[in-house]
Scaffold this motif. Structure first.
Motif, PDB file in Angstrom:
ATOM      1  N   PHE A   1     -10.538  45.354 -20.826  1.00  0.00           N
ATOM      2  CA  PHE A   1     -11.311  45.648 -19.615  1.00  0.00           C
ATOM      3  C   PHE A   1     -10.455  46.432 -18.617  1.00  0.00           C
ATOM      4  N   GLU A   2      -9.160  46.113 -18.579  1.00  0.00           N
ATOM      5  CA  GLU A   2      -8.253  46.865 -17.702  1.00  0.00           C
ATOM      6  C   GLU A   2      -8.138  48.313 -18.157  1.00  0.00           C
ATOM      7  N   THR A   3      -8.083  48.528 -19.473  1.00  0.00           N
ATOM      8  CA  THR A   3      -8.032  49.907 -19.995  1.00  0.00           C
ATOM      9  C   THR A   3      -9.291  50.661 -19.566  1.00  0.00           C
ATOM     10  N   LEU A   4     -10.390  49.946 -19.656  1.00  0.00           N
ATOM     11  CA  LEU A   4     -11.687  50.511 -19.297  1.00  0.00           C
ATOM     12  C   LEU A   4     -11.715  50.997 -17.842  1.00  0.00           C
ATOM     13  N   ARG A   5     -11.006  50.269 -16.981  1.00  0.00           N
ATOM     14  CA  ARG A   5     -10.957  50.619 -15.553  1.00  0.00           C
ATOM     15  C   ARG A   5     -10.561  52.078 -15.344  1.00  0.00           C
ATOM     16  N   GLY A   6      -9.687  52.553 -16.215  1.00  0.00           N
ATOM     17  CA  GLY A   6      -9.236  53.935 -16.085  1.00  0.00           C
ATOM     18  C   GLY A   6     -10.115  54.939 -16.807  1.00  0.00           C
ATOM     19  N   GLU A   7     -11.142  54.468 -17.482  1.00  0.00           N
ATOM     20  CA  GLU A   7     -11.951  55.379 -18.312  1.00  0.00           C
ATOM     21  C   GLU A   7     -13.381  55.556 -17.809  1.00  0.00           C
ATOM     22  N   VAL A   8     -13.814  54.694 -16.901  1.00  0.00           N
ATOM     23  CA  VAL A   8     -15.205  54.808 -16.418  1.00  0.00           C
ATOM     24  C   VAL A   8     -15.281  55.922 -15.362  1.00  0.00           C
ATOM     25  N   PRO A   9     -16.499  56.408 -15.088  1.00  0.00           N
ATOM     26  CA  PRO A   9     -16.633  57.476 -14.083  1.00  0.00           C
ATOM     27  C   PRO A   9     -16.003  57.072 -12.736  1.00  0.00           C
ATOM     28  N   VAL A  10     -15.222  57.973 -12.165  1.00  0.00           N
ATOM     29  CA  VAL A  10     -14.520  57.666 -10.910  1.00  0.00           C
ATOM     30  C   VAL A  10     -15.480  57.791  -9.724  1.00  0.00           C
ATOM     31  N   PRO A  11     -15.181  57.086  -8.629  1.00  0.00           N
ATOM     32  CA  PRO A  11     -16.067  57.179  -7.456  1.00  0.00           C
ATOM     33  C   PRO A  11     -15.959  58.552  -6.810  1.00  0.00           C
ATOM     34  N   HIS A  12     -16.967  58.891  -6.026  1.00  0.00           N
ATOM     35  CA  HIS A  12     -16.917  60.139  -5.249  1.00  0.00           C
ATOM     36  C   HIS A  12     -16.601  59.783  -3.806  1.00  0.00           C
ATOM     37  N   ARG A  13     -15.606  60.429  -3.237  1.00  0.00           N
ATOM     38  CA  ARG A  13     -15.209  60.106  -1.877  1.00  0.00           C
ATOM     39  C   ARG A  13     -15.453  61.311  -0.987  1.00  0.00           C
ATOM     40  N   ASP A  14     -15.994  61.040   0.183  1.00  0.00           N
ATOM     41  CA  ASP A  14     -16.255  62.132   1.125  1.00  0.00           C
ATOM     42  C   ASP A  14     -15.791  61.687   2.510  1.00  0.00           C
ATOM     43  N   ASP A  15     -14.578  62.092   2.868  1.00  0.00           N
ATOM     44  CA  ASP A  15     -14.036  61.728   4.181  1.00  0.00           C
ATOM     45  C   ASP A  15     -14.522  62.718   5.233  1.00  0.00           C
ATOM     46  N   THR A  16     -14.644  62.226   6.450  1.00  0.00           N
ATOM     47  CA  THR A  16     -14.994  63.130   7.547  1.00  0.00           C
ATOM     48  C   THR A  16     -13.729  63.863   7.993  1.00  0.00           C
ATOM     49  N   ASP A  17     -13.913  64.943   8.705  1.00  0.00           N
ATOM     50  CA  ASP A  17     -12.744  65.682   9.198  1.00  0.00           C
ATOM     51  C   ASP A  17     -11.899  64.757  10.060  1.00  0.00           C
ATOM     52  N   GLY A  18     -10.628  64.697   9.762  1.00  0.00           N
ATOM     53  CA  GLY A  18      -9.735  63.859  10.556  1.00  0.00           C
ATOM     54  C   GLY A  18      -9.804  62.392  10.204  1.00  0.00           C
ATOM     55  N   GLY A  19     -10.755  62.020   9.369  1.00  0.00           N
ATOM     56  CA  GLY A  19     -10.846  60.630   8.918  1.00  0.00           C
ATOM     57  C   GLY A  19     -11.457  59.716   9.958  1.00  0.00           C
TER      58      GLY A  19
END
Lengths: 614, 355
Positions: A489-507
């Motif tokens: 399951f830990e191996t799987l953690r690195g193989e599933v689709p990664v999240p999409h991140r959208d930071d605002t300008d300046g955070g």
């Protein structure tokens, strides 16, 4: 996956008070009257004019006679979720007419069946009474009146909203291209509706307009279930056992249609099997049997089906057998609201079955992701020899969404760690153990029944087994085995689709997490917050469980993080708190569970009140 | 296509070793692990009969799929044929797992072992539906009328009026699995007795060559919980009540020249592998191709408390599930990507349909 960020400026000619290409249209009818084609015609015609539009069918669990609404969000900025209050209402259901009118936005246009006499209800909307029963007489013979009435309202709405006849015509040609007589009658009905509107009504100076844009390009319009079917077929699915259940049935129907189209020879020979099982238990049992014998197998179901499949899902986990399970979520518990949408099987799928179990979840937010993640699911199932869930929902699965065309898969099928006779001889038959972790990733090697070599066979069982698949009740062997499953399951953690991140300008010190269909309400809410309140928050969209490291990092980097989801108990919030205990204290929940897609303004209001935004 | 058998048949008497079958294997090659059932359990006799039947049939061990559910009966797949794959599934769900396995690879020869709890109670739905679909498989029910692993509760096949070991009376009507199978249109229905090895072996041999679903319901006494006076699933009861319908013989295709049944000595049915099932007349005139006759015979036997054994019904004409689905000859599980994944033009055509 963002809406059209650079919408074209409104035509200079638009008069003050005129809203161009941005309104919610609601068609209220009785189910079983055949309004689907009419609604599809409206939405397709708007898209033909180059303007983004999406449709949501709010329908009852019934065949004929109960209220149904079709909501079309027209929005050149690309927002998808209908607003809470309709701007344009087409009112054909006497039973709900009063409520429908009272719920409209101020200034709304109400097109209604004249005998309903709705025009006394409120005085801040515009009324357009249409004598459908009279008009329909000129269009078709009596047996078609019910159906043709629907096209009349298309005509009236098209005339008032400025939807061009050429666009309507193209949409009708798509629907009735192969039936010239039906096409003719429907064109006539639209024309009669248009004529009536032109002759009887004056369009208000302020109000709603559809104007030609060029925002569609080569986009396609489809439902998530069709995308799942297409993904499954492009992934090479070969065995599809299933049991009918709303809202997943159309995912199987799509799969079967594509298999018939692409995997049956001219002489009728098939390289697949689609089999309607006697129940969900048998459906998942067949999936496991097929996965064990080496075929790519899938079933689709909804919450009640998942409950029935639970024992087998545990077997899949423990005996390590590939399976792909599409769960098109609907409102539970029990029969619940079978045609309404919810993200309510998160925990039930993540930890499905008795004993210690964990299962990967893929969380698509669009038809494009339904397509891609269904393909991912097959690769992951065979690579990790376990059940993979794809969690769709009523909204995604059964509604029509505008999407970029799908890309042809860019990588070969990953059939996982399978040993044939040659490979097995190379490593030495005695060395091989079915549940032995030789690569350090927790994933063992398997053989498929039929390999002609002594020592290739093994015994599959749900009872205690050692590395060589032999029966054992040894505590040490048991512990070693379930700890290896955890490593897998830990191996799987690195193989599933990664999240999409959208930071605002300046955070921002505040983060928001959403997933699946909640995404579309969230992005719109974020846009309104920025425009109307000048506040922005960082955003992360989950796409799978187990959570990639990036999920924990996102929470770590913010003071507090809201988890937006569609269920009462905050199931994703609970899963995150449980799986990411180090950051659990920073997580808060925003929950929506009325069975409807979340209204962007509801999220916005909740964020405002939580954050005390002025 | 399955590869050719490992080695040709050796001339008889050529060596001093153990007798070899048509593919050159001694019977020991069909053995499995050591049984952990109670000494004298009927199930072990059935396992021995299955082992013998597989050997006599010269079955390719690598292509047998041993399928089972949960219970004493379902453990027995570990006790024969270590060279082949076994799948001990969940309680009552062996038929669905077998269906999936056969859809993935119908070149396998599925031998399912179940029990009366597994098949007549928790799994009766799956039993019924696998019969409806006529999946090619041998479905053996080791039927002892009792739950052994949970220590002696009545099962759904226990006769009304029969007594448990503790002396309780069974109040409920039994489910007759052969009667049920006939009613469902099962294409091969047989009843055997674990202690009647001579008859059980040829029944199993024919079942393993049958075109569709072969139900073989075998009385298999439970020595620990159901072998007492008052039981109708005991050795004593079986011995006193058995009434064989006919003498069953099965002749492999390669032995047809060597066996010569006297004309009119019985009914012959040719099975898909070319072998011949021969049923020599004993007490009854029953023709096992007569479905209504089989039903009548069974209900008369029930009324008279007779334990009829033999092949009650056989139909080699009805297509099986794989044929009905028109599946290709190769197992779909191992088809290459070039067959499995449609090309770019296929995807483009679908995209166009959504515009």
């Amino acid at each position: 996956m963002t809406p059209n960020s650079a919408a074209q400026p409104d035509a200079a000619a638009a008069a003050p008070g005129v809203v161009v290409n941005d309104f919610t249209l609601s068609v209220a009818t009785v189910n079983g009257t055949g309004s689907q084609t009419a609604n599809a015609t409206l939405i397709r015609a708007i898209i033909r004019m180059g303007v983004p539009a999406s449709g949501k069918n709010i329908f009852p669990s019934n065949i004929q006679g109960l209220p149904t609404w079709y909501l079309i969000r027209v929005c050149q900025d690309g927002w998808i979720v209908p607003r809470e209050n309709a701007d344009v209402l087409i009112c054909l259901n006497r039973e709900t007419a009063r409520d429908d009118v009272m719920k409209c936005a101020p200034g709304a246009w109400v097109i209604y069946d004249a005998p309903f006499k709705l025009d006394m209800l409120r005085d801040d909307v515009h009324y357009f009474p249409v004598p459908f029963a009279t008009l329909v007489r000129d269009v078709a013979p009596p047996k078609l009146w019910k159906l043709v009435t629907n096209m009349l309202y298309v005509g009236v709405a098209a005339e008032l909203l400025g939807i061009e006849m050429a666009a309507i015509d193209a949409a009708l040609a798509k629907a009735f291209g192969s039936k010239p007589k039906a096409y003719e009658i429907n064109v006539k009905a639209v024309q009669v509706g248009r004529d009536h509107a032109r002759e009887s009504f004056t369009r208000p100076a302020d109000g709603y307009r559809v104007e030609q844009r060029d925002l569609i390009g080569d986009k396609i319009l489809l439902d998530g279930n069709s995308a799942v079917g297409l993904g499954a077929v492009m992934a090479g699915v070969s065995v599809v056992p299933w049991y009918p259940i709303t809202p997943s049935t159309s995912a199987i129907e799509a799969t079967e249609a594509y298999l018939e189209q692409f995997r049956r020879d001219a002489d009728g020979t098939a390289t697949f099997a689609v089999l309607q099982a006697e129940d969900e238990l048998a459906a998942i049992g067949m999936v496991l049997g097929a996965g064990w014998a080496g075929a790519r197998a899938m079933t689709a179901t909804s919450g009640p089906g998942i409950s029935l499949m639970s024992e087998f899902i545990g077997l899949s986990y423990y005996a390590e057998i590939p399976a792909v399970i599409i769960n098109v979520q609907r409102v539970g518990p029990s029969t619940g609201l079978p045609t309404r949408t919810m993200q309510c099987d998160i925990l039930c799928c993540a930890y499905n079955s008795h004993g210690d179990t964990k299962h990967p979840l893929l969380l698509p937010a669009s038809p494009g992701e339904c397509y891609e993640m269904t393909m991912d699911a097959f690769d992951l199932a065979e690579r990790f020899q376990t059940a993979i869930f794809l969690l769709s929902d009523v909204d995604l699965g059964m509604n029509n969404w505008l999407s970029d065309p799908f890309a042809y898969p860019d990588r070969p099928l990953d059939r996982g760690k399978v040993l044939d006779a040659e490979k097995l001889q190379a490593i030495g038959v005695k060395e091989w153990g079915r549940y032995k972790d030789v690569d350090g990733d927790g994933i063992p090697w398997r053989t498929l029944p039929g390999v002609e070599l002594d020592g290739a066979a093994y015994f599959t069982r749900g009872s205690g087994h050692n590395e060589y698949a032999r029966y054992t009740e040894s505590s040490t062997a048991y512990e070693a085995n379930v700890e290896r499953l955890l490593r897998k399951f830990e191996t799987l953690r690195g193989e599933v689709p990664v999240p999409h991140r959208d930071d605002t300008d300046g955070g921002s010190p505040v983060g928001i997490i959403a997933f699946g269909t909640s995404h579309w309400s969230l992005v719109e809410a974020r846009d309104i917050l920025a425009k109307e309140h000048g506040v922005t928050f960082d955003y992360l969209r989950l796409r799978a469980f187990p959570f990639s490291d990036a999920v924990e990092a996102f929470v770590q980097e913010h003071e507090r993080v809201y988890v937006v989801e569609q269920n009462r108990d905050g199931q994703m919030l609970a899963l995150m708190r449980h799986e990411l205990p180090q950051v659990a204290a920073k997580l808060r929940g925003l929950r929506y569970y009325d069975g409807m897609p979340i209204h962007a303004r509801h999220i916005m209001n909740d964020v405002i009140s939580n954050e005390r935004v002025a | 296509m399955p590869p050719p058998p490992p080695s040709p048949k050796l001339p008889s008497g050529a060596s001093k070793g153990p007798p070899l079958n048509h593919i050159g294997l001694p019977q020991t090659e069909y053995r499995g692990g050591k049984s952990t059932l109670c000494a004298g359990c009927g199930h072990d006799a059935i396992t021995a009969a299955i082992t013998r039947a597989l050997w006599e049939n010269a079955a390719n061990p690598y292509r047998i799929a041993k399928m089972s559910g949960i219970g004493c009966s379902s453990k027995t797949t570990a006790y024969f044929l270590s060279k082949s794959w076994g799948f001990n599934a969940v309680h009552g769900r062996m038929p669905s797992v077998t269906t999936g396995a056969m859809l993935a690879n119908h070149t396998l020869n599925a031998v399912g072992i179940s029990g009366d709890g597994d098949s007549a109670s928790i799994g009766i739905g799956q039993l019924v539906h696998v019969i409806r679909r006529n999946l090619p498989m041998t479905y053996v029910v080791n039927n002892n009328g009792v739950y052994g692993l949970t220590k002696g509760q009545f099962s759904a096949t226990a006769d009304r009026g029969s007594k448990s070991k503790k002396g309780e009376l069974n109040e409920f009507e039994p489910i007759d699995l052969c009667g049920l199978a006939l009613e469902l249109g099962c294409t091969f229905v047989a009843r055997g007795y674990s202690a009647d090895r001579k008859q059980l072996i040829p029944i199993l041999r024919a079942a393993m060559h049958h075109r569709g679903t072969a139900i073989v319901d075998v009385l298999s006494p439970c020595v620990t919980f159901n072998n007492h006076a008052g039981s109708t699933k005991s050795y004593d009861w079986g011995k006193s009540n058995e009434e064989p319908l006919h003498e069953v013989g099965y002749v492999n295709p390669w032995d047809l020249d060597e066996v010569d049944y006297e004309a009119g000595s019985g009914i012959e049915v040719t099975l898909p592998d070319g072998g011949v099932l021969h049923l020599a007349k004993l007490g009854s005139d029953h023709d096992p191709r007569d479905l209504e006759g089989a039903k009548d015979l069974l209900s008369q036997a029930k009324a008279k408390h007779k334990f009829l054994t033999g092949i009650l019904y056989i139909d080699e004409h009805r297509p099986n599930l794989i044929e009905g689905l028109r599946m290709c000859d190769e197992p779909v599980g191992t088809l290459p990507q070039s067959v499995l994944r449609p090309g770019r033009e296929a995807l483009e055509a679908v995209m166009e349909s959504f515009r």
